[in-house]
Each structure stands twice: as C-alpha cells, then as structure tokens.
Design an enzyme around this catalytic site. Structure first.
Site, PDB file in Angstrom:
ATOM      1  N   CYS A  49       6.817  -5.124   1.110  1.00 35.42           N
ATOM      2  CA  CYS A  49       5.858  -4.942   0.722  1.00 35.42           C
ATOM      3  C   CYS A  49       5.020  -6.016   0.056  1.00 35.42           C
ATOM      4  O   CYS A  49       5.265  -6.808  -0.613  1.00 35.42           O
ATOM      5  CB  CYS A  49       6.051  -3.680  -0.608  1.00 35.42           C
ATOM      6  SG  CYS A  49       4.527  -3.289  -1.260  1.00 35.42           S
ATOM      7  N   CYS A  52       4.486  -5.902  -3.935  1.00 37.77           N
ATOM      8  CA  CYS A  52       5.590  -6.514  -4.942  1.00 37.77           C
ATOM      9  C   CYS A  52       6.806  -6.905  -4.250  1.00 37.77           C
ATOM     10  O   CYS A  52       7.950  -7.258  -4.988  1.00 37.77           O
ATOM     11  CB  CYS A  52       6.258  -4.994  -5.539  1.00 37.77           C
ATOM     12  SG  CYS A  52       6.978  -3.868  -4.400  1.00 37.77           S
ATOM     13  N   CYS A  98       5.192   2.530  -1.251  1.00 37.21           N
ATOM     14  CA  CYS A  98       6.240   1.619  -1.709  1.00 37.21           C
ATOM     15  C   CYS A  98       6.903   2.283  -2.999  1.00 37.21           C
ATOM     16  O   CYS A  98       6.028   2.803  -3.949  1.00 37.21           O
ATOM     17  CB  CYS A  98       5.831   0.270  -1.868  1.00 37.21           C
ATOM     18  SG  CYS A  98       6.996  -0.952  -2.763  1.00 37.21           S
ATOM     19  N   CYS A 101       6.103  -0.079  -6.050  1.00 39.81           N
ATOM     20  CA  CYS A 101       4.895  -0.312  -6.733  1.00 39.81           C
ATOM     21  C   CYS A 101       3.695   0.573  -6.392  1.00 39.81           C
ATOM     22  O   CYS A 101       2.646   0.615  -7.042  1.00 39.81           O
ATOM     23  CB  CYS A 101       4.213  -1.871  -6.351  1.00 39.81           C
ATOM     24  SG  CYS A 101       3.868  -1.695  -4.722  1.00 39.81           S
ATOM     25  N   CYS A 121       3.887   4.713  10.977  1.00 40.48           N
ATOM     26  CA  CYS A 121       2.621   3.991  11.191  1.00 40.48           C
ATOM     27  C   CYS A 121       2.042   3.289  10.077  1.00 40.48           C
ATOM     28  O   CYS A 121       1.264   3.923   9.174  1.00 40.48           O
ATOM     29  CB  CYS A 121       1.663   5.007  12.105  1.00 40.48           C
ATOM     30  SG  CYS A 121       0.144   4.378  12.769  1.00 40.48           S
TER      31      CYS A 121
END
Length: 132
Positions: A49, A52, A98, A101, A121
C-alpha cells in the site's frame, strides 16, 4: 473496517501523499487506464500500500487482464484487504481497500483466472513495489 485502522487526519494524508495518490487513495479516484507505472511491469516482488506500506499483492499472482490497470488473481492475505460494496456509477462493484489505512486500491471482479476466478483491478498509484 479493521479495529487496527490507522487514524490520520486529512491534512496529514495530504502532506504524506502526492496530489494524485491523495485523490485515488483517500478520495476513491482512479488513474487513467494504461497510465500507471505497474500496468506493464512484471518484476518479482511484493506490492504494498502506498499509503501505509502494508503488503497487499505478490508478483506471482499478477497477470495481464488487458484492462489498463495492474491485475492480480489473489491478495497476499484477506486480512490485508477489505471488500466493500460500491454502487457508484450506476453499477454494483466490490471496492478493495487496505485494511490498515482504509486507502482505496481499486475493485475486484469475478472474471479472473484460475485458481480463484477473481480479478483485482488495482490502481498503480495506490501501490509501491518491493523487489525480491
């Protein structure tokens, strides 16, 4: 959402992320198809991510779906993502965020390859790549 969700103010996110990352990760935007740096990228490693740093996808599950966005058939762990119904744009989709976060990553569809049949995607701008 996860009880371990990172709590950061909008101002702090704006200072940590580029304008485009903020638009996609925090405001649920999307990048233009075929414009992201990881669309035609196939090195071995882990995609994390961009908000984070949590590990999200492995290069071993990445494939070319021809959609213009990085595509994966499986997340590293279901604990690292959350699936949220998304009825925007007049259709039903499943948003992927995510779990650490709450950053918007993209969407998951049921038109992917075996063994899962799933097609994550994902916006390149939502990811960082960590080589093996």
């Amino acid at each position: 959402m996860s009880e371990n969700l990172i709590q950061i103010s909008e101002e702090e996110w704006r200072s940590r992320l580029s304008t485009e990352q903020f638009r996609v990760l925090r405001k649920k935007g999307t990048e233009a198809p075929f414009s992201g740096k990881y669309n035609d990228f196939y090195e071995k490693g882990i995609y994390s991510c961009a908000g984070c740093g949590q590990d999200l996808f492995s290069s071993s599950t990445k494939y070319d779906a021809g959609t213009g966005w990085p595509s994966f058939w499986e997340a590293i762990s279901e604990d690292n993502i959350e699936r949220i119904p998304d009825y925007s744009l007049g259709m039903k989709r499943i948003e992927v965020i995510c779990s650490r976060c709450g950053g918007h990553l993209g969407h998951v569809f049921d038109d992917g390859p075996a063994p899962t049949g799933e097609h994550f995607c994902i916006d390149s701008i939502s990811l960082n790549f960590n080589p093996e």
